[in-house]
Design a protein around this motif. Structure first.
Motif, PDB file in Angstrom:
ATOM      1  N   LYS A  28     -13.726  73.559 -48.960  1.00 37.11           N
ATOM      2  CA  LYS A  28     -14.282  72.052 -48.110  1.00 37.11           C
ATOM      3  C   LYS A  28     -14.227  72.567 -46.724  1.00 37.11           C
ATOM      4  O   LYS A  28     -15.412  71.910 -45.912  1.00 37.11           O
ATOM      5  CB  LYS A  28     -13.271  71.062 -48.212  1.00 37.11           C
ATOM      6  CG  LYS A  28     -13.305  70.319 -49.569  1.00 37.11           C
ATOM      7  CD  LYS A  28     -12.149  69.178 -49.694  1.00 37.11           C
ATOM      8  CE  LYS A  28     -12.326  68.211 -50.787  1.00 37.11           C
ATOM      9  NZ  LYS A  28     -11.542  67.245 -50.852  1.00 37.11           N
ATOM     10  N   GLU A  29     -13.609  73.314 -46.142  1.00 34.03           N
ATOM     11  CA  GLU A  29     -13.566  73.762 -44.889  1.00 34.03           C
ATOM     12  C   GLU A  29     -14.943  74.512 -44.322  1.00 34.03           C
ATOM     13  O   GLU A  29     -15.309  74.482 -43.644  1.00 34.03           O
ATOM     14  CB  GLU A  29     -12.340  74.684 -44.497  1.00 34.03           C
ATOM     15  CG  GLU A  29     -11.152  74.070 -44.381  1.00 34.03           C
ATOM     16  CD  GLU A  29     -10.004  75.077 -43.982  1.00 34.03           C
ATOM     17  OE1 GLU A  29     -10.197  76.366 -44.283  1.00 34.03           O
ATOM     18  OE2 GLU A  29      -8.926  74.536 -44.261  1.00 34.03           O
ATOM     19  N   VAL A  31     -17.846  74.104 -46.318  1.00 33.63           N
ATOM     20  CA  VAL A  31     -18.565  73.047 -46.366  1.00 33.63           C
ATOM     21  C   VAL A  31     -18.992  72.221 -45.167  1.00 33.63           C
ATOM     22  O   VAL A  31     -20.076  71.504 -44.781  1.00 33.63           O
ATOM     23  CB  VAL A  31     -18.451  72.195 -47.881  1.00 33.63           C
ATOM     24  CG1 VAL A  31     -19.573  70.924 -47.823  1.00 33.63           C
ATOM     25  CG2 VAL A  31     -18.903  73.006 -48.739  1.00 33.63           C
ATOM     26  N   TYR A  32     -17.929  71.694 -44.554  1.00 35.50           N
ATOM     27  CA  TYR A  32     -17.893  70.641 -43.636  1.00 35.50           C
ATOM     28  C   TYR A  32     -17.915  71.443 -42.145  1.00 35.50           C
ATOM     29  O   TYR A  32     -17.866  70.943 -41.262  1.00 35.50           O
ATOM     30  CB  TYR A  32     -16.481  69.895 -43.594  1.00 35.50           C
ATOM     31  CG  TYR A  32     -16.800  68.831 -44.816  1.00 35.50           C
ATOM     32  CD1 TYR A  32     -17.790  67.920 -44.722  1.00 35.50           C
ATOM     33  CD2 TYR A  32     -15.817  68.921 -45.744  1.00 35.50           C
ATOM     34  CE1 TYR A  32     -17.750  66.886 -45.615  1.00 35.50           C
ATOM     35  CE2 TYR A  32     -16.094  67.936 -46.853  1.00 35.50           C
ATOM     36  CZ  TYR A  32     -17.073  67.016 -46.713  1.00 35.50           C
ATOM     37  OH  TYR A  32     -17.342  66.095 -47.639  1.00 35.50           O
ATOM     38  N   GLY A  36     -22.370  73.459 -41.778  1.00 32.04           N
ATOM     39  CA  GLY A  36     -22.162  73.305 -43.169  1.00 32.04           C
ATOM     40  C   GLY A  36     -23.329  72.942 -44.025  1.00 32.04           C
ATOM     41  O   GLY A  36     -24.508  72.704 -43.508  1.00 32.04           O
ATOM     42  N   HIS A  37     -23.196  73.006 -45.323  1.00 28.33           N
ATOM     43  CA  HIS A  37     -24.236  72.698 -46.237  1.00 28.33           C
ATOM     44  C   HIS A  37     -24.384  70.913 -46.473  1.00 28.33           C
ATOM     45  O   HIS A  37     -23.437  70.629 -47.000  1.00 28.33           O
ATOM     46  CB  HIS A  37     -24.069  73.487 -47.590  1.00 28.33           C
ATOM     47  CG  HIS A  37     -25.218  73.577 -48.301  1.00 28.33           C
ATOM     48  ND1 HIS A  37     -25.660  72.481 -49.134  1.00 28.33           N
ATOM     49  CD2 HIS A  37     -26.097  74.607 -48.635  1.00 28.33           C
ATOM     50  CE1 HIS A  37     -26.759  72.971 -49.703  1.00 28.33           C
ATOM     51  NE2 HIS A  37     -26.780  74.086 -49.592  1.00 28.33           N
ATOM     52  N   PRO A  38     -25.371  70.498 -46.152  1.00 29.51           N
ATOM     53  CA  PRO A  38     -25.675  69.164 -46.230  1.00 29.51           C
ATOM     54  C   PRO A  38     -25.404  68.368 -47.896  1.00 29.51           C
ATOM     55  O   PRO A  38     -24.862  67.406 -47.973  1.00 29.51           O
ATOM     56  CB  PRO A  38     -26.932  68.625 -45.664  1.00 29.51           C
ATOM     57  CG  PRO A  38     -27.844  69.882 -45.484  1.00 29.51           C
ATOM     58  CD  PRO A  38     -26.693  71.260 -45.614  1.00 29.51           C
ATOM     59  N   GLN A  41     -21.837  68.915 -48.772  1.00 31.08           N
ATOM     60  CA  GLN A  41     -21.041  67.549 -48.108  1.00 31.08           C
ATOM     61  C   GLN A  41     -21.342  66.341 -48.826  1.00 31.08           C
ATOM     62  O   GLN A  41     -20.400  65.608 -49.172  1.00 31.08           O
ATOM     63  CB  GLN A  41     -21.606  67.580 -46.737  1.00 31.08           C
ATOM     64  CG  GLN A  41     -21.297  68.773 -45.784  1.00 31.08           C
ATOM     65  CD  GLN A  41     -21.868  68.621 -44.356  1.00 31.08           C
ATOM     66  OE1 GLN A  41     -22.476  67.558 -44.117  1.00 31.08           O
ATOM     67  NE2 GLN A  41     -21.489  69.606 -43.854  1.00 31.08           N
ATOM     68  N   HIS A  42     -22.309  65.991 -49.310  1.00 32.73           N
ATOM     69  CA  HIS A  42     -22.652  64.843 -49.929  1.00 32.73           C
ATOM     70  C   HIS A  42     -21.998  64.742 -51.218  1.00 32.73           C
ATOM     71  O   HIS A  42     -21.272  63.682 -51.858  1.00 32.73           O
ATOM     72  CB  HIS A  42     -24.250  64.676 -50.167  1.00 32.73           C
ATOM     73  CG  HIS A  42     -24.643  63.350 -50.540  1.00 32.73           C
ATOM     74  ND1 HIS A  42     -24.794  62.285 -49.514  1.00 32.73           N
ATOM     75  CD2 HIS A  42     -25.032  62.604 -51.506  1.00 32.73           C
ATOM     76  CE1 HIS A  42     -25.243  61.173 -50.209  1.00 32.73           C
ATOM     77  NE2 HIS A  42     -25.292  61.120 -51.486  1.00 32.73           N
ATOM     78  N   LEU A  44     -19.400  66.717 -52.181  1.00 31.26           N
ATOM     79  CA  LEU A  44     -17.735  66.488 -51.987  1.00 31.26           C
ATOM     80  C   LEU A  44     -17.435  64.919 -51.573  1.00 31.26           C
ATOM     81  O   LEU A  44     -16.341  64.599 -52.340  1.00 31.26           O
ATOM     82  CB  LEU A  44     -17.189  67.483 -51.108  1.00 31.26           C
ATOM     83  CG  LEU A  44     -17.343  68.895 -51.451  1.00 31.26           C
ATOM     84  CD1 LEU A  44     -16.924  69.527 -50.335  1.00 31.26           C
ATOM     85  CD2 LEU A  44     -16.182  69.117 -52.485  1.00 31.26           C
ATOM     86  N   LYS A  45     -18.300  64.171 -50.900  1.00 31.81           N
ATOM     87  CA  LYS A  45     -17.848  63.071 -50.657  1.00 31.81           C
ATOM     88  C   LYS A  45     -18.006  62.020 -52.304  1.00 31.81           C
ATOM     89  O   LYS A  45     -17.147  61.221 -52.325  1.00 31.81           O
ATOM     90  CB  LYS A  45     -18.870  62.251 -49.655  1.00 31.81           C
ATOM     91  CG  LYS A  45     -18.713  62.825 -48.324  1.00 31.81           C
ATOM     92  CD  LYS A  45     -19.689  62.483 -47.271  1.00 31.81           C
ATOM     93  CE  LYS A  45     -19.507  63.060 -46.032  1.00 31.81           C
ATOM     94  NZ  LYS A  45     -20.876  62.831 -45.203  1.00 31.81           N
ATOM     95  N   ASP A  48     -14.804  62.893 -54.056  1.00 31.98           N
ATOM     96  CA  ASP A  48     -13.587  62.322 -53.431  1.00 31.98           C
ATOM     97  C   ASP A  48     -13.283  61.064 -53.596  1.00 31.98           C
ATOM     98  O   ASP A  48     -12.160  60.728 -53.276  1.00 31.98           O
ATOM     99  CB  ASP A  48     -13.453  63.026 -51.871  1.00 31.98           C
ATOM    100  CG  ASP A  48     -13.195  64.446 -51.664  1.00 31.98           C
ATOM    101  OD1 ASP A  48     -12.879  65.153 -52.510  1.00 31.98           O
ATOM    102  OD2 ASP A  48     -13.486  64.924 -50.552  1.00 31.98           O
TER     103      ASP A  48
END
Length: 82
Positions: A28-29, A31-32, A36-38, A41-42, A44-45, A48
């Motif tokens: 996560k660190e 990716v964000y 980071g990789h858009p 990020q999407h 992972l959201k 989560d």
């Protein structure tokens, strides 16, 4: 004679040489991070949030590859992009 020749793969300079599992926090660190990789990020959201059911949605995510068009991702509703 019907023989099919499959070429031997040739590693390219830009390919991944090895892969390893890393802790989710470390992933996560990355990716964000600032660059980071858009798409990740999407994703992972989505991972989560609670697993509520809903209609499938389509989001268009920018690529980090120069010249590559944005890509669609289909997913359950995302409650918040914040």
């Amino acid at each position: 004679d019907g023989t099919i020749l499959v070429p031997v793969p040739v590693p390219q300079a830009g390919e991944i040489e090895s892969a390893a599992w890393i802790p989710l926090k470390e992933f996560k660190e990355m990716v964000y991070a600032e660059n980071g990789h858009p798409m990740m990020q999407h994703i992972l959201k989505l991972c989560d949030q609670d697993s509520e059911t809903g209609d499938i949605q389509k989001s268009i995510i920018s690529s980090i590859v120069p010249g590559r068009k944005p890509a669609p991702v289909y997913h359950a509703p995302l409650r918040s992009l914040e």
